[in-house]
Write a protein that holds these residues in place. Structure first.
Motif, PDB file in Angstrom:
ATOM      1  N   PHE A  25       9.009 -20.758  20.925  1.00  0.00           N
ATOM      2  CA  PHE A  25       7.721 -20.716  21.624  1.00  0.00           C
ATOM      3  C   PHE A  25       6.591 -20.314  20.697  1.00  0.00           C
ATOM      4  CE2 PHE A  25       9.611 -20.752  25.852  1.00  0.00           C
ATOM      5  CZ  PHE A  25       8.643 -21.434  26.537  1.00  0.00           C
ATOM      6  N   ALA A  51      13.112 -11.337  15.215  1.00  0.00           N
ATOM      7  CA  ALA A  51      13.130 -11.541  16.659  1.00  0.00           C
ATOM      8  C   ALA A  51      14.275 -12.427  17.147  1.00  0.00           C
ATOM      9  CB  ALA A  51      11.800 -12.130  17.111  1.00  0.00           C
ATOM     10  N   TYR A  52      14.742 -13.345  16.321  1.00  0.00           N
ATOM     11  CA  TYR A  52      15.748 -14.272  16.834  1.00  0.00           C
ATOM     12  C   TYR A  52      17.162 -13.970  16.322  1.00  0.00           C
ATOM     13  CZ  TYR A  52      11.657 -17.043  18.135  1.00  0.00           C
ATOM     14  OH  TYR A  52      10.478 -17.474  18.658  1.00  0.00           O
ATOM     15  N   LEU A  76      14.895 -16.450  24.415  1.00  0.00           N
ATOM     16  CA  LEU A  76      13.783 -17.158  25.042  1.00  0.00           C
ATOM     17  C   LEU A  76      12.669 -16.177  25.401  1.00  0.00           C
ATOM     18  CD1 LEU A  76      13.648 -20.091  25.547  1.00  0.00           C
ATOM     19  CD2 LEU A  76      14.340 -19.714  27.893  1.00  0.00           C
ATOM     20  N   ILE A  77      13.069 -15.037  25.923  1.00  0.00           N
ATOM     21  CA  ILE A  77      12.079 -14.031  26.306  1.00  0.00           C
ATOM     22  C   ILE A  77      11.427 -13.431  25.056  1.00  0.00           C
ATOM     23  CG2 ILE A  77      11.777 -11.770  27.382  1.00  0.00           C
ATOM     24  CD1 ILE A  77      13.848 -12.681  29.469  1.00  0.00           C
ATOM     25  N   THR A  78      12.220 -13.197  24.014  1.00  0.00           N
ATOM     26  CA  THR A  78      11.602 -12.699  22.774  1.00  0.00           C
ATOM     27  C   THR A  78      10.617 -13.727  22.240  1.00  0.00           C
ATOM     28  OG1 THR A  78      13.852 -12.953  22.014  1.00  0.00           O
ATOM     29  CG2 THR A  78      12.660 -11.073  21.172  1.00  0.00           C
ATOM     30  N   ILE A 129       8.774 -15.789  23.832  1.00  0.00           N
ATOM     31  CA  ILE A 129       7.519 -15.657  24.577  1.00  0.00           C
ATOM     32  C   ILE A 129       6.783 -14.400  24.132  1.00  0.00           C
ATOM     33  CG2 ILE A 129       6.530 -15.358  26.867  1.00  0.00           C
ATOM     34  CD1 ILE A 129       9.001 -16.848  27.941  1.00  0.00           C
ATOM     35  N   GLY A 130       7.542 -13.326  23.942  1.00  0.00           N
ATOM     36  CA  GLY A 130       6.942 -12.074  23.494  1.00  0.00           C
ATOM     37  C   GLY A 130       6.253 -12.230  22.151  1.00  0.00           C
ATOM     38  N   VAL A 131       6.931 -12.885  21.213  1.00  0.00           N
ATOM     39  CA  VAL A 131       6.354 -13.080  19.878  1.00  0.00           C
ATOM     40  C   VAL A 131       5.073 -13.892  19.998  1.00  0.00           C
ATOM     41  CG1 VAL A 131       6.673 -14.221  17.664  1.00  0.00           C
ATOM     42  CG2 VAL A 131       8.523 -12.892  18.651  1.00  0.00           C
ATOM     43  N   ILE A 179       2.978 -14.117  22.546  1.00  0.00           N
ATOM     44  CA  ILE A 179       1.892 -13.285  23.085  1.00  0.00           C
ATOM     45  C   ILE A 179       1.399 -12.308  22.024  1.00  0.00           C
ATOM     46  CG2 ILE A 179       1.305 -11.566  24.823  1.00  0.00           C
ATOM     47  CD1 ILE A 179       3.419 -12.766  26.602  1.00  0.00           C
ATOM     48  N   LEU A 180       2.357 -11.742  21.300  1.00  0.00           N
ATOM     49  CA  LEU A 180       2.041 -10.764  20.267  1.00  0.00           C
ATOM     50  C   LEU A 180       1.125 -11.379  19.207  1.00  0.00           C
ATOM     51  CD1 LEU A 180       2.973  -7.855  19.612  1.00  0.00           C
ATOM     52  CD2 LEU A 180       4.650  -8.845  18.077  1.00  0.00           C
ATOM     53  N   ASN A 208      -2.462 -12.145  20.445  1.00  0.00           N
ATOM     54  CA  ASN A 208      -3.351 -11.007  20.601  1.00  0.00           C
ATOM     55  C   ASN A 208      -3.649 -10.319  19.281  1.00  0.00           C
ATOM     56  OD1 ASN A 208      -3.950 -10.492  23.632  1.00  0.00           O
ATOM     57  ND2 ASN A 208      -1.879 -11.282  23.480  1.00  0.00           N
ATOM     58  N   GLY A 247       3.497  -8.141  24.810  1.00  0.00           N
ATOM     59  CA  GLY A 247       4.255  -8.981  23.886  1.00  0.00           C
ATOM     60  C   GLY A 247       5.271  -8.154  23.130  1.00  0.00           C
ATOM     61  N   LEU A 265       8.158  -7.027  25.311  1.00  0.00           N
ATOM     62  CA  LEU A 265       9.159  -8.076  25.572  1.00  0.00           C
ATOM     63  C   LEU A 265      10.127  -8.175  24.399  1.00  0.00           C
ATOM     64  CD1 LEU A 265       7.318 -11.114  27.181  1.00  0.00           C
ATOM     65  CD2 LEU A 265       8.916  -9.540  28.208  1.00  0.00           C
ATOM     66  N   VAL A 266       9.571  -8.188  23.182  1.00  0.00           N
ATOM     67  CA  VAL A 266      10.424  -8.332  22.003  1.00  0.00           C
ATOM     68  C   VAL A 266      11.328  -7.112  21.850  1.00  0.00           C
ATOM     69  CG1 VAL A 266      10.451  -8.607  19.508  1.00  0.00           C
ATOM     70  CG2 VAL A 266       8.712  -9.761  20.855  1.00  0.00           C
ATOM     71  N   TYR A 315      23.715 -19.360  18.658  1.00  0.00           N
ATOM     72  CA  TYR A 315      23.483 -18.941  20.032  1.00  0.00           C
ATOM     73  C   TYR A 315      24.629 -19.411  20.905  1.00  0.00           C
ATOM     74  CZ  TYR A 315      18.958 -17.826  18.390  1.00  0.00           C
ATOM     75  OH  TYR A 315      17.944 -17.276  17.688  1.00  0.00           O
TER      76      TYR A 315
END
Lengths: 384, 308, 352
Positions: B37, B91-92, B104-106, B108-110, B112-113, B116, C311, C314-315, C348
């Motif tokens: 993402f 992150a992955y 997947l959630i990380t 999205i987090g990255v 957004i991070l 910003n 963000g 979440l991480v 994964y």
């Protein structure tokens, strides 16, 4: 598990409540305190505009305090409570509630229509007068709330002027809006007025307030041979749009609203911005009755005027004027006086029509000449 | 007809922008089966870094515009490579064994991070790309096309061809393909799977940086939010062409660009004004859903069970 | 029992201590709790990552607004609108679910995101040629919720105690949140709940065990969506004004953050997450005030900081505490993976 967690919330809340109790300022040394709320986005993408509004209001408050205000024979001090609504409708209702809790005598705000409208319901229920310096959506004053006022021409008033002007520039008009409340509201009014003035709307196209590629809609407009392209939206879209028009060889006159009539537009569009026409409510600052004096005072204290601070300044003057005439802090009495306002402010003559809209406001059209906005003409929008 | 041709050109250029970003998506997905993402955000960072360099140089050094832009790219590419490497590493990688939802959630987090962070560093205002590149236009059968547009189209084709060569002809490429097919087996065969994955992210991010600069140059501005929608569209393009397939990403990108352009240009006439260009962004999502439902492997993707 | 008294007294305590504003914030907290519980069914129970959840909130809100405002001159009663909102949002949930049943996790995320945007774009544009939603202008003057002839929009005095509008809404929202909580709990332990867990863990195996994965997934979408629809209707009535800008992607992500932060699949965790993230912006506001007071200017905008922290959260949560602050027992087991040597690295997990 659940109960323990809820109990801990409760404890936390109680802790907060206790700490909050300690800091409530109660300053009454025989002096009345008039609390005036000011709401605008102080955080988020529009914080520069929000701060500007707050500064405009603060300048007025400071001047009034220096001059001295008497209510009912007692000396009164005005206190400005500035709140941040982050341009978010939900937050707007929360801070509106906070101002109502604080028992303010009146509210200057909010900056956006999207926040002024939901908040207006709370102010109306509480009977507190609200003057928005910059919300232009027609709906804001059309909800039937007696407490909602504004000191700026609304979208219909501005749109009427711009639409009529567009019809003078050419008979085939294309209209684009960015699907924001502001852009769409203004574009619809321009369309109506242009049609009424005998022009033909050859294309109605749309984009978004985050888009950068307008080639598809511009090409479609090119195919319709428009003389004038009106865009209801903000400068970050207007600038690349003008550039893409040039590249596609479109020679139609570009016309914008107050979202495009900015310094940022000149910066982003560069040489391609030359010749663009855009409107802005009110008079050019230089021809405002007290414009120059205001500009000097303001810039000395807060730096550059962003946009709406003169309106916030006037809004405070109008609000406090009504309270002084009512000679009471009772919102009901000052509200009645507010309706009768007849005030000459830095932005021009301020009178309200029965809905709370500005009666007989001005709209000025500007054109980019040599990289500067130059006033073309000022038109009176016979406000209804 | 010239209007139609113009819309076609508009679509192809828009599409090649999508394709440039889609190539990075598809590379990562091809190997990890992970939607990165944050890829759109890497593109944005590339544009921002390059613009900072370009902004600092313009007006201070007497160099031709192309050279200045090239210097911007030269700084942006390694920055993004490092960023891509870091994202994967931090992150992955630690989540490779976690349930699928976690990376997947990380991601999205990255995303957004980064958005910003960019906003705090470069501000909320749009950053202007100085007009230092040629804006000459050419007339082709009544339609116009600019030098920059031609350049973007050609560049995306070249990069795609380069990537295909890399994957098909080099040793690294073979290791990538092996990793994609069966990581454990590849590891047993002496492939350093971790390095291959890191390299994939690094290459993908380098392309993202170039794409970012091209987008900024083309539209004349950059913004912290630009990566998000771009990433989404590019992802759609990658899926449309068949995710994991480089030629597919290119085809998907061009196709999506053309669909959007023609859609926005003609939907009003087709539906008699009932729908207009206000639904432009809906097309991409609609295409995405249609492809995923009808042909999840995409246009050029091979039919693999459980892929989607 | 004690808890009940506390919950009942809460708005008065808060009102006395912090002011009516915080009662309003409490109301919004309850709304978000309902939303988070709804999304928890889809993401936490059934393991389907939905990034367009706000669409159902939007559907519920618009349904209420259109049928109880001057927009069409309709003023249907609340008791009719509430189940209708749940039903219509549920149908929308199935509408989203049906074509996406075959999609695996990450594809699903993108498609749901697209779906959320499509719904918002339609709300934003359905003002022409026929005006349905008023487009970007939004719908105002929405009727306040009224129960048995008592409008919650006004202040009432009951048994000598004054109930402001914010107080009345608190009790309504509390009752419905408790209901949603109860339903969630019952669902988790039911046959359906176990089926959801099964498809979350391993869809192929679940199917082999005779679970009708299609129906079970559809049900998850529909249930989650209907909770979203209910809270949307409540939001419309409470705020009196809605516009498409309230239903953007960031809101979807925020609700996702709530359940990830609190603990996916765990009701207490989800509630805690919703509480923290609703109160957080208010808390961050004071950081802004502090900067303004101390430095006389804003150095780091709290609004920027908020999203940055989201963000980061979440991480970090996924890396170090993927089970959330209050994990469900099942999740705790599931997320416990040993950090054994990673080489040679299987990528994964292909199964999930």
């Amino acid at each position: 598990m659940t109960s323990r967690f809820l109990a801990s919330i409760l404890v936390a809340t109680l802790g907060l409540s206790l700490s909050a109790c300690g800091k409530k300022p109660e300053t009454s040394n025989g002096e009345l305190v008039i609390k005036i709320g000011s709401v605008s986005p102080l955080t988020g993408p529009q914080s520069h505009l929000g701060k500007d509004n707050e500064n405009g209001a603060r300048l007025a408050v400071d001047e009034l305090n220096a001059k001295g205000v008497m209510i009912g024979g007692k000396k009164a001090r005005i206190e400005l409570l500035s709140e941040d609504d982050a341009a978010d409708p939900k937050t707007a209702t929360i801070v509106a509630q906070r101002l109502i809790d604080e028992k303010v005598a009146g509210v200057i705000g909010h900056l956006n229509s999207g926040t002024s409208i939901p908040a207006s319901k709370l102010y109306s229920d509480a009977g507190i007068a609200q003057i928005s310096p910059s919300a232009t959506a027609v709906k804001y004053t059309a909800q039937g709330f007696k407490t909602a006022f504004r000191v700026m021409t609304n979208d219909a008033q501005q749109g009427r002027v711009v639409g009529t002007y567009a019809a003078k520039l050419g008979k085939k008009i294309a209209i684009i809006d960015d699907r924001s409340a502001y852009g769409q509201g203004l574009a619809d009014e321009v369309e109506k007025a242009a049609k009424a003035a005998g022009a033909e709307i050859v294309a109605r196209e749309y984009t978004s307030d985050k888009a950068t590629d307008f080639t598809a809609i511009l090409t479609a407009i090119k195919g319709k041979d428009a003389d004038v392209i009106f865009f209801g939206g903000m400068d970050p879209q207007a600038a690349p749009m003008v550039q893409q028009m040039k590249r596609l060889g479109i020679t139609a006159q570009f016309l914008g609203g107050d979202g495009a009539q900015t310094a940022e537009f000149l910066h982003l569009a560069g040489a391609d911005g030359e010749g663009v026409i855009a409107s802005n409510p009110g008079l050019p600052l230089a021809s405002m009755p007290g414009g120059q004096a205001f500009e000097q005072k303001f810039t000395a204290k807060y730096g550059k005027i962003q946009n709406y601070s003169p309106y916030a300044y006037d809004a405070v003057m109008v609000m406090v004027g009504a309270i002084q005439r009512a000679n009471s802090l009772d919102p009901k009495l000052s509200l009645a006086e507010l309706e009768k306002t007849d005030y000459s402010g830095v932005t021009g003559k301020i009178r309200f029509d029965p809905k709370g809209d500005l009666a007989g406001g001005n709209v000025t059209l500007y054109q980019v000449k040599n990289g500067q906005w130059v006033p073309l003409e000022t038109v009176k929008s016979d406000g209804q | 007809m010239d209007i139609f041709l113009q819309q076609l050109i508009n679509g192809l250029v828009l599409g090649s922008v999508y394709a440039l970003v889609a190539l990075g998506y598809t590379m990562v997905y091809g190997i990890l089966e992970l939607i990165n993402f944050a890829h759109g955000e890497v593109t944005m960072i590339g544009a921002m870094v390059a613009l900072s360099v370009i902004g600092a140089l313009v007006g201070h050094v007497a160099l031709p515009g192309v050279v200045i832009v090239a210097m911007g790219v030269l700084v942006a590419v390694p920055v993004c490579m490092l960023l891509g490497f870091t994202i994967e590493r931090v992150a992955y990688r630690p989540l490779r064994h976690a349930p699928r939802l976690a990376p997947l959630i990380t991601a999205i987090g990255v995303s957004i991070l980064l958005q910003n962070l960019a906003m705090i560093i470069w501000g909320r205002e749009y950053v202007k790309f100085p007009p230092i590149l040629s804006s000459a236009t050419h007339q082709v059968a009544g339609a116009t096309i600019s030098d920059l547009q031609i350049f973007i189209l050609v560049l995306s084709l070249l990069i795609m061809a380069g990537l295909v060569a890399l994957v098909q002809k080099t040793k690294l490429g073979r290791a990538m393909r092996a990793t994609a097919q069966a990581p454990q087996v590849a590891a047993l065969m002496g492939v350093n799977v971790n390095s291959v994955i890191s390299l994939t992210f690094i290459i993908g991010s380098a392309i993202a940086a170039i794409a970012g600069v091209m987008v900024a140059a083309y539209y004349g501005l950059a913004h912290y939010y630009m990566g998000f929608m771009l990433g989404l569209k590019a992802f759609t393009a990658a899926v449309l062409g068949g995710i994991g397939n480089l030629a597919g990403a290119m085809l998907g990108g061009l196709l999506l660009g053309v669909i959007e352009s023609l859609g926005a240009g003609y939907i009003g006439d087709i539906t008699g004004g009932f729908m207009g260009s206000n639904y432009q962004d809906v097309f991409a999502f609609f295409v995405l859903i249609l492809v995923l439902v009808l042909r999840p492997s995409g246009l050029l993707g091979e039919q693999v069970g459980e892929r989607a | 029992m004690l808890l009940g008294v506390l919950l009942a007294a809460l708005p008065f305590l808060v009102d006395a201590g912090l002011g009516r504003t915080w009662v309003r914030i409490l109301d919004f907290t309850l709304l978000y709790m309902m939303l988070a519980l709804g999304l928890n069914i889809v993401v936490g129970y059934a393991g389907l990552l939905d990034l367009g959840y706000i669409a159902f909130y939007a559907v519920g809100a618009y349904l209420y607004a259109l049928l109880a405002s001057p927009q069409f001159g309709l003023h249907l009663p609340f008791w009719l609108l509430l189940p209708l909102g749940a039903l219509v949002a549920g149908l929308f949930g199935m509408l989203l679910g049906a074509p996406t049943l075959r999609l695996r996790g990450d594809y699903l995320a993108i498609v749901t995101l697209g779906f959320g945007e499509i719904v918002r774009i339609f709300m934003n544009n359905l003002n022409a040629p026929v005006n349905i939603t008023n487009g970007p202008q939004g719908i105002s003057l929405i009727d306040p919720i009224s129960i048995a002839g008592v409008s919650l929009g006004q202040t009432h005095t009951f048994a000598g105690i004054e109930f402001s509008s914010a107080h009345s809404y608190y009790y309504l929202f509390l009752a419905l949140t408790l209901l949603v909580m109860f339903v969630s709990m019952r669902l988790q332990d039911s046959r359906i709940g176990r089926a959801w867990a099964a498809i979350r863990e391993d869809e192929t195996a679940a199917e082999a065990m005779g679970i009708n994965t299609r129906n079970v997934k559809l049900l998850a979408f529909a249930m989650g969506a209907s909770f979203g629809g209910v809270s949307g209707g409540l939001f419309a009535g409470f705020q009196g004004f809605i516009s498409p800008e309230s239903f953007n992607l960031l809101e979807s992500i925020m609700i996702l953050c709530m359940i990830v932060l609190g603990g996916m699949g765990n009701i207490a965790g989800v509630l805690l997450g919703a509480f923290l993230l609703t109160v957080l912006p208010e808390a961050l506001r004071s950081i802004g005030d502090f900067q303004r007071w101390y430095f006389n200017r804003i150095i780091v905008d709290p609004a920027d900081l908020r999203m940055l922290l989201f963000g980061l959260a979440l991480v970090l949560m996924m890396l170090f505490r993927p089970q959330g602050m209050i994990p469900s027992a099942q999740r705790r087991r599931e997320f416990k993976h040993d950090d054994a040597p990673q080489e040679p690295a299987p990528l994964y997990d292909q199964q999930k």
